[in-house]
Design a protein around this motif. Structure first.
Motif, PDB file in Angstrom:
ATOM      1  N   MET A   1       0.856  -1.178   0.000  1.00 28.51           N
ATOM      2  CA  MET A   1       0.000   0.000   0.000  1.00 28.51           C
ATOM      3  C   MET A   1       0.896   1.233   0.000  1.00 28.51           C
ATOM      4  N   ASP A   2       0.295   2.369  -0.329  1.00 29.17           N
ATOM      5  CA  ASP A   2       1.094   3.584  -0.436  1.00 29.17           C
ATOM      6  C   ASP A   2       1.304   4.191   0.948  1.00 29.17           C
ATOM      7  N   GLU A   3       1.962   3.444   1.830  1.00 28.16           N
ATOM      8  CA  GLU A   3       2.121   3.859   3.221  1.00 28.16           C
ATOM      9  C   GLU A   3       2.912   5.155   3.351  1.00 28.16           C
ATOM     10  N   TYR A   4       3.845   5.395   2.455  1.00 24.64           N
ATOM     11  CA  TYR A   4       4.684   6.590   2.482  1.00 24.64           C
ATOM     12  C   TYR A   4       3.820   7.850   2.472  1.00 24.64           C
ATOM     13  N   ILE A   5       2.876   7.915   1.558  1.00 24.19           N
ATOM     14  CA  ILE A   5       1.981   9.056   1.444  1.00 24.19           C
ATOM     15  C   ILE A   5       0.925   9.027   2.548  1.00 24.19           C
ATOM     16  N   LEU A   6       0.369   7.848   2.820  1.00 24.10           N
ATOM     17  CA  LEU A   6      -0.703   7.744   3.802  1.00 24.10           C
ATOM     18  C   LEU A   6      -0.249   8.129   5.200  1.00 24.10           C
ATOM     19  N   ALA A   7       0.961   7.734   5.582  1.00 22.65           N
ATOM     20  CA  ALA A   7       1.468   8.077   6.904  1.00 22.65           C
ATOM     21  C   ALA A   7       1.634   9.588   7.054  1.00 22.65           C
ATOM     22  N   MET A   8       2.147  10.233   6.016  1.00 23.52           N
ATOM     23  CA  MET A   8       2.286  11.685   6.041  1.00 23.52           C
ATOM     24  C   MET A   8       0.940  12.359   6.219  1.00 23.52           C
ATOM     25  N   LYS A   9      -0.066  11.903   5.461  1.00 25.76           N
ATOM     26  CA  LYS A   9      -1.385  12.524   5.527  1.00 25.76           C
ATOM     27  C   LYS A   9      -2.061  12.249   6.869  1.00 25.76           C
ATOM     28  N   ARG A  10      -1.845  11.081   7.434  1.00 25.41           N
ATOM     29  CA  ARG A  10      -2.427  10.781   8.750  1.00 25.41           C
ATOM     30  C   ARG A  10      -1.913  11.732   9.809  1.00 25.41           C
ATOM     31  N   PHE A  11      -0.590  11.966   9.804  1.00 21.07           N
ATOM     32  CA  PHE A  11      -0.036  12.849  10.828  1.00 21.07           C
ATOM     33  C   PHE A  11      -0.478  14.290  10.605  1.00 21.07           C
ATOM     34  N   ALA A  12      -0.503  14.744   9.338  1.00 14.41           N
ATOM     35  CA  ALA A  12      -0.976  16.100   9.046  1.00 14.41           C
ATOM     36  C   ALA A  12      -2.440  16.255   9.435  1.00 14.41           C
ATOM     37  N   ALA A  13      -3.217  15.178   9.325  1.00 18.17           N
ATOM     38  CA  ALA A  13      -4.616  15.221   9.738  1.00 18.17           C
ATOM     39  C   ALA A  13      -4.737  15.324  11.260  1.00 18.17           C
ATOM     40  N   ILE A  14      -3.852  14.642  11.972  1.00 20.56           N
ATOM     41  CA  ILE A  14      -3.841  14.750  13.437  1.00 20.56           C
ATOM     42  C   ILE A  14      -3.571  16.193  13.859  1.00 20.56           C
ATOM     43  N   ARG A  15      -2.560  16.800  13.252  1.00 18.37           N
ATOM     44  CA  ARG A  15      -2.251  18.194  13.580  1.00 18.37           C
ATOM     45  C   ARG A  15      -3.405  19.117  13.157  1.00 18.37           C
ATOM     46  N   GLY A  16      -4.010  18.799  12.020  1.00 15.13           N
ATOM     47  CA  GLY A  16      -5.137  19.607  11.581  1.00 15.13           C
ATOM     48  C   GLY A  16      -6.303  19.541  12.555  1.00 15.13           C
TER      49      GLY A  16
END
Length: 250
Positions: free
Chosen positions: A199-214
């Motif tokens: 899976m595209d974990e590289y992109i998904l992990a980045m977006k998950r953390f940015a969503a947490i901060r958001g």
């Protein structure tokens, strides 16, 4: 003030993970963007030799920076062996004197990897030394000391697993598509994770953390920062002035 910003990090893709949304936003506001890494990412592979992966990753970093009209620099130190010593401090100081940024983003002082922590220390000293005449580098001095901001640590925690809370957040919801494209340029890292995780974990992990901060500030995506406020550094928060409605100061 010169509208010039530098992101100084350890490895290719660090800036994309931690502050590319903010850099994209600043570029739209007329800022000249520079992204630099201490090392070329020469250990980030299971298939190439050091020379091969270094060339690949520097090309990826250049392509990423160019997506927002930025310039990429590499100081050519070695992954895992980024040190706080004379050679490294001088190289970073020369880069900062050459670029003459008004604002510098760098790694968190406490992070999961010593390369990041050493880069943070080197950036701190290099900013402070931009006007020191007798530092033995060829580039001429300049003043004043740049504003220095630390990005989030990986996963927002220090090396002991304790949360590191930002003192300010930048709403990057509008710039997430660009941040995603920039990180996607680092195909040598993305493809390795695709192969192993399916899976595209590289992109998904980045977006998950940015969503947490958001979520912490009531937006879709955000990046977190802390300002270096030691003696000799600017004390006002210039990012608040520049970014206006896009920033939340805690």
């Amino acid at each position: 003030m010169e509208k010039r910003v530098l992101g100084l990090f350890a490895h290719p893709d660090d800036a994309e993970l931690m502050c590319a949304g903010t850099l994209s936003l600043m570029r739209k506001l007329g800022w000249e963007v520079h992204i630099a890494t201490m090392a070329p990412g020469d250990k980030g592979t299971v298939e190439y030799n050091r020379a091969e992966i270094s060339a690949i990753r520097k090309a990826e970093a250049k392509k990423s920076a160019e997506l927002i009209g930025g310039t990429y620099h590499c100081l050519e130190f070695e992954d895992v062996y980024i040190l706080y010593d004379r050679e490294t401090v001088n190289a970073a100081s020369a880069l900062i004197r050459k670029v003459k940024p008004s604002i510098v983003f760098t790694a968190s002082p406490s992070d999961y990897m010593v390369d990041h922590e050493m880069t943070s220390m080197v950036a701190q000293t290099a900013c402070f030394c931009c006007g020191i005449k007798n530092l033995e580098v060829e580039e001429p001095t300049f003043e004043p000391v740049p504003y220095l901001y630390y990005c989030d640590a990986m996963e927002g925690k220090d090396k002991l697993g304790q949360p590191l809370q930002p003192s300010m957040y930048v709403d990057i919801s509008e710039d997430m598509p660009v941040k995603e494209k920039m990180l996607g340029c680092h195909e040598s890292q993305r493809n390795w994770l695709l192969e192993h995780h399916k899976m595209d974990e590289y992109i998904l992990a980045m977006k998950r953390f940015a969503a947490i901060r958001g979520k912490e500030i009531g937006t879709e995506y955000a990046e977190g920062f802390r300002q270096h406020l030691g003696h000799g550094y600017p004390q006002d928060n210039i990012l608040q002035e520049i970014l206006g409605k896009h920033i939340r100061v805690i």
